[in-house]
Design a protein around this motif. Structure first.
Motif, PDB file in Angstrom:
ATOM      1  N   PHE A  63      28.525  28.544 -13.233  1.00 21.53           N
ATOM      2  CA  PHE A  63      29.415  29.563 -12.674  1.00 21.53           C
ATOM      3  C   PHE A  63      28.636  30.860 -12.452  1.00 21.53           C
ATOM      4  O   PHE A  63      27.855  31.268 -13.294  1.00 21.53           O
ATOM      5  N   ALA A  64      28.881  31.461 -11.319  1.00 15.13           N
ATOM      6  CA  ALA A  64      28.281  32.763 -10.984  1.00 15.13           C
ATOM      7  C   ALA A  64      26.767  32.696 -10.840  1.00 15.13           C
ATOM      8  O   ALA A  64      26.101  33.720 -10.797  1.00 15.13           O
ATOM      9  N   LYS A  67      24.902  33.005  -5.359  1.00 18.21           N
ATOM     10  CA  LYS A  67      24.971  34.386  -4.885  1.00 18.21           C
ATOM     11  C   LYS A  67      26.244  34.681  -4.094  1.00 18.21           C
ATOM     12  O   LYS A  67      26.706  35.817  -4.039  1.00 18.21           O
ATOM     13  N   GLY A  70      32.377  32.673  -5.500  1.00 17.99           N
ATOM     14  CA  GLY A  70      32.513  31.576  -6.450  1.00 17.99           C
ATOM     15  C   GLY A  70      33.726  31.722  -7.339  1.00 17.99           C
ATOM     16  O   GLY A  70      34.158  32.826  -7.639  1.00 17.99           O
TER      17      GLY A  70
END
Lengths: 283, 391
Positions: A63-64, A67, A70
């Motif tokens: 997750f994250a 770039k 999301g």
């Protein structure tokens, strides 16, 4: 930070999330790279992709990292969120879900099957670490028979989706998925990139199952060793290309089902029907 | 303005469409099924999408997905489906995703009685998900016409507060046929006292301020702003980090954006015969309030000094109506007493609080008048079987 300054990372990843919080020796990083490599080879930009994750090692560690935009869903529900998102997003946006085996084949299996049923244009990458490793190492629905985990101390004996000749791929194929592949990246990484590319290019439901080693919990409990090479070797010995399976093969790798672009896609069907009803009052 | 003799479900579908809803995901359940049916008919006509989900948990997650993509979304269910919203509800609260949830109460627990009204979800709508550290906004109409208005209001509030808002109805409201007037233009909406707020888009990525401010648009996917949205602690950068201090800021926003902006919805209540500080205040919400209002009127003509307080904004609970020391009676469609507990908490010390519970049907005027009389005369409430309980 020379070590991290590859083009792939700078183009697609948030450098603040690197190094990953995954355990050293974890196979997830290899899988993650395969997916990013596929983006690069397809010439996709961050603007083209929505990155979705879920709960567990695969969800939490990826997750994250991406770039672009999301989201992380609750456990097993990313497929339902992605289906709703598919309706709202323009068709050219790709939705790529980076999830774990418990998420996809356990708590989320029903949502996964219904996403395959409607052939929603979603690419699901299942990073399968053979159980629930982020909670300490309990068995999952793809844990090989006989394997000792924290919740199968006598060895895995309850039937699951990868035992007695069953395979989760058959279920998904029967449910209507239009692209299915399995790869063990430490054995056939280059092929895995090709499959992820095909999965993304399929305008429909695609799933790439990528089992990978967990050094910390799975290997320690089952093999009694946290040395990565031990579990990597154990994995490789049990992996073979489809059609070349040996008696001890657990993971037959390659493209399991390719019916890319043969079924109408979910959001096209929904918006097409909406458009026609709005204009003519009927289908 | 269109006028119909129709069900509450029909009215609610029209209301959602006027409010800008173009996505509905549902799962058939009595008594909210006809709302899903109405949406399946109406949404394609107005360039919207209706999805029938594999279960209620998926239904609300589908709404989350659509809302993440910038659409106004709604889902509707009854008690047994509402508990399956628990999972997505937490996500929608935590990620501050606007959407509207309708819960049409029937008789519980579990499947209970499907085709009869109940009010067993008073607390469930306050705490629709796990973990606490959030505030909920719940509106409870008492007619099909008001259900329509409250759904439009719920869409308005959900956008301004950036959160899911629940409309708590009951079987009589959603299944009952009533005379309904529906506005067709924005001017008509305004004339009828209805408010509209469009979906807006926040460019992010620093979209998690620790502030109680209104009107911060939600995160949206697909705009390539690096927008992030997750079930973990959000920070100013949108990353998940397990830090109590950061989570405290997050929780502060979830709680105080509602508590500090109560003037947005605190006017949603109805008072009858309340100007002369009545000896007995009868408190209710939803359809029983319609009988209560009649009974209170009759009690007045019989010389009883009784007033009616009908709550529409249920949560956050409007404590300000309970500052006066008096006798209170909660009339609810359940046998366990839920609203009465909250009244007991809110009233001044040593107030006299009573409970009249009936479930699956409405109380009769006679039931109510007898109860008012006994309470005013300080007589013990007679137990009729077990549906009438002195609190």
């Amino acid at each position: 930070m020379e070590y991290y300054s590859s083009n792939l990372i700078e183009e697609y990843l948030r450098t603040r999330k690197i190094p990953s919080t995954a355990c050293s020796g974890c196979g997830l990083g290899m899988n993650h790279k395969v997916v990013i490599q596929a983006f690069k080879e397809l010439g996709l930009k961050t603007a083209d992709i929505i990155w979705g994750t879920s709960i567990g090692c695969a969800g939490r560690q990826t997750f994250a990292t991406f770039k672009g935009d999301g989201f992380a869903g609750t456990h097993g529900r990313a497929y339902a969120i992605a289906r709703g998102l598919r309706i709202a997003l323009p068709p050219e946006k790709k939705i790529v879900l980076s999830v774990g085996d418990g998420d996809a084949f356990g708590i989320g299996l029903m949502h996964l099957i219904h996403s395959a049923r409607v052939n929603a244009d979603i690419t699901v990458i299942v990073h399968d670490n053979l159980g629930y490793q982020s909670t300490g190492g309990q068995f999952g629905f793809t844990t090989p028979m006989g394997v000792k985990t924290d919740s199968s101390p006598y060895g895995m004996f309850e039937p699951n989706l990868m035992s007695e000749g069953m395979d989760v791929m058959h279920i998904l194929k029967g449910a209507g998925a239009t692209f299915l592949a399995r790869h063990v990246v430490l054995a056939d990484g280059a092929m895995a990139v090709e499959s992820v590319k095909k999965a993304i290019l399929n305008r429909g439901f695609s799933l790439v199952h990528m089992p990978h080693p967990c050094v910390t919990n799975f290997a320690m409990k089952h093999l009694g060793s946290r040395v990565p090479v031990e579990i990597f070797r154990w994995f490789k010995e049990r992996t073979a290309p489809l059609g070349q399976e040996k008696p001890n093969t657990i993971w037959a790798t390659g493209i399991w089902h390719d019916a890319s672009n043969t079924r109408p896609e979910f959001s096209e069907v929904m918006w097409g029907a909406t458009e026609k009803i709005r204009r003519t009052g009927a289908l | 303005m269109k006028r119909f003799l129709e069900t509450g479900n029909f009215a609610i579908a029209e209301a959602a469409i006027i409010a800008g809803c173009r996505f509905f995901a549902g799962y058939p359940i009595t008594p909210a099924t006809e709302l899903a049916e109405s949406m399946s008919l109406r949404l394609p006509q107005v360039d919207g999408v209706y999805l029938q989900a594999e279960d209620e948990c998926a239904a609300m997650h589908l709404c989350i997905g659509a809302a993440l993509g910038g659409m106004k979304a709604m889902t509707a269910t009854s008690g047994p489906g509402f508990i399956l919203y628990a999972d997505p509800f937490g996500w929608a609260l935590g990620c501050e995703m606007p959407m509207v949830v309708l819960n049409s109460g029937r008789v519980g627990p579990v499947s209970g009685i499907t085709g009869a009204p109940g009010q067993g979800e008073f607390y469930n709508t306050r705490y629709p998900t796990q973990g606490g550290n959030y505030e909920s906004v719940v509106l409870a109409p008492n007619s099909a016409q008001e259900a329509m208005a409250m759904v439009i209001e719920a869409f308005y509030l959900s956008e301004r507060l950036r959160m899911p808002v629940t409309v708590l109805a009951d079987q009589l409201i959603t299944d009952g046929w009533e005379d309904i007037s529906i506005p067709e233009t924005e001017e008509e909406m305004k004339e009828m006292g209805m408010r509209f707020w469009p979906r807006k888009f926040h460019p992010g990525p620093d979209f998690y301020p620790a502030t109680d401010a209104l009107d911060i648009p939600p995160v949206q996917m697909g705009k390539n702003t690096g927008g992030l949205c997750s079930d973990w602690t959000p920070t100013e950068q949108g990353y998940d980090i397990e830090e109590v201090e950061d989570h405290h800021k997050h929780a502060y926003r979830l709680i105080y954006k509602v508590r500090n902006n109560r003037e947005l919805f605190a006017h949603h209540y109805e008072k009858k015969y309340m100007d002369d500080d009545p000896d007995l205040v009868v408190v209710s919400y939803g359809t029983p309030s319609r009988v209560v209002n009649t009974a209170v009127g009759r009690a007045r003509s019989q010389g009883m000094k009784v007033g009616s307080l009908r709550l529409i904004n249920l949560w956050p609970f409007p404590d300000e109506h309970f500052t006066r020391k008096a006798k209170y009676l909660a009339v609810e469609l359940n046998w366990d007493g839920q609203l009465v507990r909250e009244i007991q908490r809110a009233v001044p010390k040593d107030s006299d609080v009573h409970f009249l519970g009936i479930c699956g049907d409405l109380p009769t005027n006679q039931d109510l008048l007898e109860t008012f009389d006994k309470i005013l005369k300080n007589q013990p409430l007679q137990r009729k079987g077990w549906e009438m309980e002195a609190w």
